[in-house]
Each structure stands twice: as C-alpha cells, then as structure tokens.
Design a protein around this motif. Structure first.
Motif, PDB file in Angstrom:
ATOM      1  N   SER A 220      16.725 -18.335-118.911  1.00  7.55           N
ATOM      2  CA  SER A 220      16.514 -18.984-118.167  1.00  7.55           C
ATOM      3  C   SER A 220      15.188 -18.729-117.149  1.00  7.55           C
ATOM      4  O   SER A 220      14.373 -16.900-117.480  1.00  7.55           O
ATOM      5  CB  SER A 220      17.621 -19.362-116.989  1.00  7.55           C
ATOM      6  N   PRO A 221      14.323 -19.279-116.046  1.00  9.61           N
ATOM      7  CA  PRO A 221      13.273 -18.904-115.772  1.00  9.61           C
ATOM      8  C   PRO A 221      13.591 -18.029-114.569  1.00  9.61           C
ATOM      9  O   PRO A 221      14.869 -18.046-114.350  1.00  9.61           O
ATOM     10  CB  PRO A 221      12.424 -20.083-114.899  1.00  9.61           C
ATOM     11  N   ALA A 222      12.793 -16.889-114.704  1.00 10.93           N
ATOM     12  CA  ALA A 222      13.113 -15.540-113.695  1.00 10.93           C
ATOM     13  C   ALA A 222      11.832 -15.721-112.196  1.00 10.93           C
ATOM     14  O   ALA A 222      10.651 -15.821-112.911  1.00 10.93           O
ATOM     15  CB  ALA A 222      13.240 -14.886-114.459  1.00 10.93           C
ATOM     16  N   LEU A 223      12.115 -15.257-111.437  1.00  9.55           N
ATOM     17  CA  LEU A 223      11.584 -15.098-110.807  1.00  9.55           C
ATOM     18  C   LEU A 223      10.915 -13.552-110.888  1.00  9.55           C
ATOM     19  O   LEU A 223      11.774 -12.477-111.043  1.00  9.55           O
ATOM     20  CB  LEU A 223      12.496 -15.052-108.876  1.00  9.55           C
ATOM     21  N   THR A 224       9.831 -13.525-110.286  1.00  9.03           N
ATOM     22  CA  THR A 224       8.832 -11.932-110.015  1.00  9.03           C
ATOM     23  C   THR A 224       8.570 -11.564-108.628  1.00  9.03           C
ATOM     24  O   THR A 224       7.776 -13.049-108.043  1.00  9.03           O
ATOM     25  CB  THR A 224       8.016 -11.944-111.207  1.00  9.03           C
ATOM     26  N   SER A 225       8.008 -10.274-108.208  1.00  3.92           N
ATOM     27  CA  SER A 225       7.556 -10.110-107.027  1.00  3.92           C
ATOM     28  C   SER A 225       6.855  -9.092-106.973  1.00  3.92           C
ATOM     29  O   SER A 225       7.219  -7.528-107.400  1.00  3.92           O
ATOM     30  CB  SER A 225       8.923  -9.845-105.625  1.00  3.92           C
ATOM     31  N   GLY A 226       5.796  -8.791-106.392  1.00  3.26           N
ATOM     32  CA  GLY A 226       5.148  -7.350-106.023  1.00  3.26           C
ATOM     33  C   GLY A 226       4.162  -7.194-105.371  1.00  3.26           C
ATOM     34  O   GLY A 226       4.265  -8.238-104.345  1.00  3.26           O
ATOM     35  N   VAL A 227       2.565  -6.496-105.698  1.00  3.82           N
ATOM     36  CA  VAL A 227       1.992  -6.632-104.630  1.00  3.82           C
ATOM     37  C   VAL A 227       0.939  -6.388-105.803  1.00  3.82           C
ATOM     38  O   VAL A 227       0.392  -5.838-107.230  1.00  3.82           O
ATOM     39  CB  VAL A 227       1.820  -5.139-103.916  1.00  3.82           C
TER      40      VAL A 227
END
Length: 397
Positions: A220-227
């Motif tokens: 399934s589509p997945a979220l990512t987060s970071g800097v």
C-alpha cells in the motif's frame, strides 16, 4: 532508530552552521562619506528588506556592522559589484541592493531581491525597467538619441537589456566606453534546511530465487518524513542531502515455493525499514520566485529493520523444519530522478514540490537445512521501484 535520526539531524545542523561561519569574502566597501574599507565582507544581498553588511579588516579581527544607509557600494573582485539604492513610490520608500551589470556614462543595475526589476542609471538618475515597460523604454531611448538602434529580436531579459543600454550609451556618448559585468560571480552559496514529507507508491519484486516465488509483492502507499539540507551553489544549481525514514511492507499470496516441497503454497510478508539518505542535484529553469526544476541523485539506505516472514499451507512438520533461514546483507542502494516546482514564499522561506521515480534495492540471503551438505545459499536482490511525491519547506540559514 530515533537516536540515530536525531544524531544525523544534529550533524546536519552543525555542518550547515559551520559553513555559515566561513562566508566572509575578500572585498571593498565604499561608504557615502567617502571612506573606503578593504578586508572581508559578509552580507545577504537577496533580502526583500535590505540589511547592511559585516566587515572586518582581516580574518582574525572581530567584525563590525555597517548600516545599509551608510553604504554606497560593495565590490568583490573586479566584476561583482553591489550598490545601494532607494526609490520613492508615492508615500512609501523602497530600498534595494542592486547588482551592477554595465558601467559607464550609462549604467545598468538589477535588483538582487526582485530579479525582474532593472534600473538604468544616467547622470545620477535611475529609471526602473520591468517587463511591461520594456517597449516603452525602447521608445524613450529612441527619443533621447535619434541614432539609437535596438538590437535585433530585443526582449526583456538581462542579456538583451545589457545590449540595449550599451547601444544607447554608444549613441549618446560615442567617445565613452562601457564595461559589461554580466559574467560576474554570484553571491556566496546559500544554505537551506527544512522538514520533508512525502508518499511512496510501488511494489517490490524478487527474481531468480530458488526458495520464494518470483514476481511482484504488493504494498500500500506509505508516508515518509525527514529533514533536508540544500546548498545553492549557483543561481540555477543546487545540491541537497536528506535524511528520511522509509518503511514499506510487502506481501504475496499463493506463492509456489521451492521445488523440494510440492505442491505447497505460502504467504510471504516483507517488512523493510531504512534511514534513507539521498544525495541529489537540482537544476532550476528560472531564477524567479516560481521555478520548475529537474533533479537526479543517488540513494543510500541504512537498515533499521528488515524481516521476511513466511506462512506455509499444506506443509507437514518436516517440511516446515526445512523452511529457509533468511537474512539481509549490507545497506540498500538506489538512484532516481524527477521534476519539481520551487515557490519562494519570502526571502527566508521556500516551498518545493517534487515527483520522481526511484529504483531502490536490498539483498536477501536464503538457505535451508535441506541443502546443508552442499551449503546452498541463494542471494537475490529485492527491487523496490517506486514513484515518490513530496514537499520540503526550506528555511534559509
């Protein structure tokens, strides 16, 4: 994982801060009272609300701050010059740092904060030029000098305006020479730091594996987060490094597993999590506040968690004992490229949206006790091609 993430985040901050402390450049400052200072200069000439500069006579002396209103001109080498200028618009005064493009009896300057605004200077009088007034400027120059001829295909832009003003200066002051500074170096590199969020689409695939089924593993589509940390190295070029948490879970039903067990079917679940570190370069097609761009780069995946779980159906106890033992080898690597759009919200804040295709892979090692005598081990890449869409809110450091 959280400790690693914050450690890398602090590392980026420290490195950017270190870079900022070394942006003093050798140059000269001419003050309005006639005093000239030679030494090292640190300034931000791109701000909408212009500020002064820091100056120190040598590399060890503490710097002093010089007010914008006290400065007439700042020079870096022979070809990069900035002057201060204020215009009176109705009851409101607006000031600019202007980059000098042409010097002579008639000079041409460009606003650093507003690159669509130019000023032609003649006899100490500044006339603003914008795209809507370009044709009117050509008409005015023809009236002021009958022999003036505009260059062929003249249009609003730096190169064309330099030629227009040079032609006018040659017509009006034939005995005088003008000097073009259009090859001037740009201001020192700028650093940007900000949070990034995005979404990933795509499946995983396994090829040439003797234990697990070949083909696509769904996700399934997945979220990512970071800097993200970005360095603007030229008006149209930048380089960036990111630290992003990337996690995907893949599964495949009714996989026909290795031939020793037949017929047998299983469900395989892949759970992969990485601290993804992309190194990328960007080229911007415009210098304005809205600029489309293209980017490409390499990706390093530092493993946080990697597992493969298999649920077998119709398998007896011995067959279950023969299930392959799995491990993952080394970091993950990849590459990608795509398109984006930059929106400059203010002099200190920029929003960037991008969409790109990335090919990413990690290595799976599988072995079973059924082959203990031969030591059969199967190593195969797990490919994770994906389409990424995301955005970064950058703050100028």
């Amino acid at each position: 994982m959280r400790y690693v993430f914050y450690t890398l985040f602090n590392f980026l901050l420290l490195n950017s801060a270190f870079a900022q402390s070394n942006k003093f450049q050798a140059g000269e400052i001419l003050l309005k009272n006639g005093i000239q200072k030679t030494g090292y200069i640190l300034g931000q000439f791109h701000l909408d609300a212009p500020k002064g500069v820091y100056f120190k006579p040598d590399e060890v002396t503490k710097s002093e701050y010089l007010e914008f209103s006290d400065i007439q001109e700042v020079r870096f080498g022979e070809t990069l010059r900035y002057i201060t200028h204020c215009t009176q618009n109705t009851a409101q005064e607006r000031c600019h740092w202007l980059k000098t493009l042409l010097i002579g009896k008639v000079s041409l300057h460009q606003s650093v904060a507003d690159e669509g605004l130019y000023f032609m200077e003649e006899g100490g009088i500044f006339n603003g030029i914008r795209s809507p007034s370009f044709e009117g400027t050509l008409t005015l120059l023809k009236r002021k000098c009958e022999g003036f001829v505009a260059p062929a295909n003249a249009r609003f832009g730096t190169a064309s305006l330099i030629q227009v003003v040079a032609n006018y200066a040659k017509c009006k002051y034939p005995q005088e020479q003008v000097q073009s500074l259009q090859n001037a170096e740009e201001t020192p590199a700028n650093w940007f730091l900000g949070p990034k969020v995005g979404v990933n689409f795509g499946n995983a695939s396994i090829f040439e594996n003797h234990y697990y089924g070949r083909g696509a593993y769904q996700a399934s589509p997945a979220l990512t987060s970071g800097v993200a940390l970005q360095l603007q190295i030229a008006p149209n070029w930048s380089a960036s490094i990111e630290v992003v948490y990337f996690q995907r879970s893949f599964s495949a039903d009714s996989v026909n597993v290795w031939p020793v067990v037949s017929p047998n079917y299983s469900k395989v679940n892949l759970d992969l999590a990485f601290l993804e570190i992309p190194f990328a370069g960007q080229y911007y097609f415009s210098k304005g506040k809205i600029a489309p761009y293209i980017q490409a780069g390499l990706y390093l995946g530092v493993p946080i968690k990697r597992s493969l779980a298999e649920e077998q159906f119709r398998a007896n106890a011995d067959e279950l004992e023969d299930q392959p033992k799995n491990s993952f080898l080394g970091p993950a690597f990849g590459y990608g490229g795509g398109l984006g759009l930059k929106l400059q919200l203010s002099e200190k804040m920029t929003l960037q949206f991008s969409g790109q295709f990335t090919k990413f892979a990690t290595t799976l090692s599988s072995s079973s006790r059924a082959f203990e005598s031969s030591g059969f081990e199967d190593r195969t890449p797990i490919d994770m091609p994906r389409i990424q869409a995301g955005g970064v809110l950058f703050f100028r450091l």
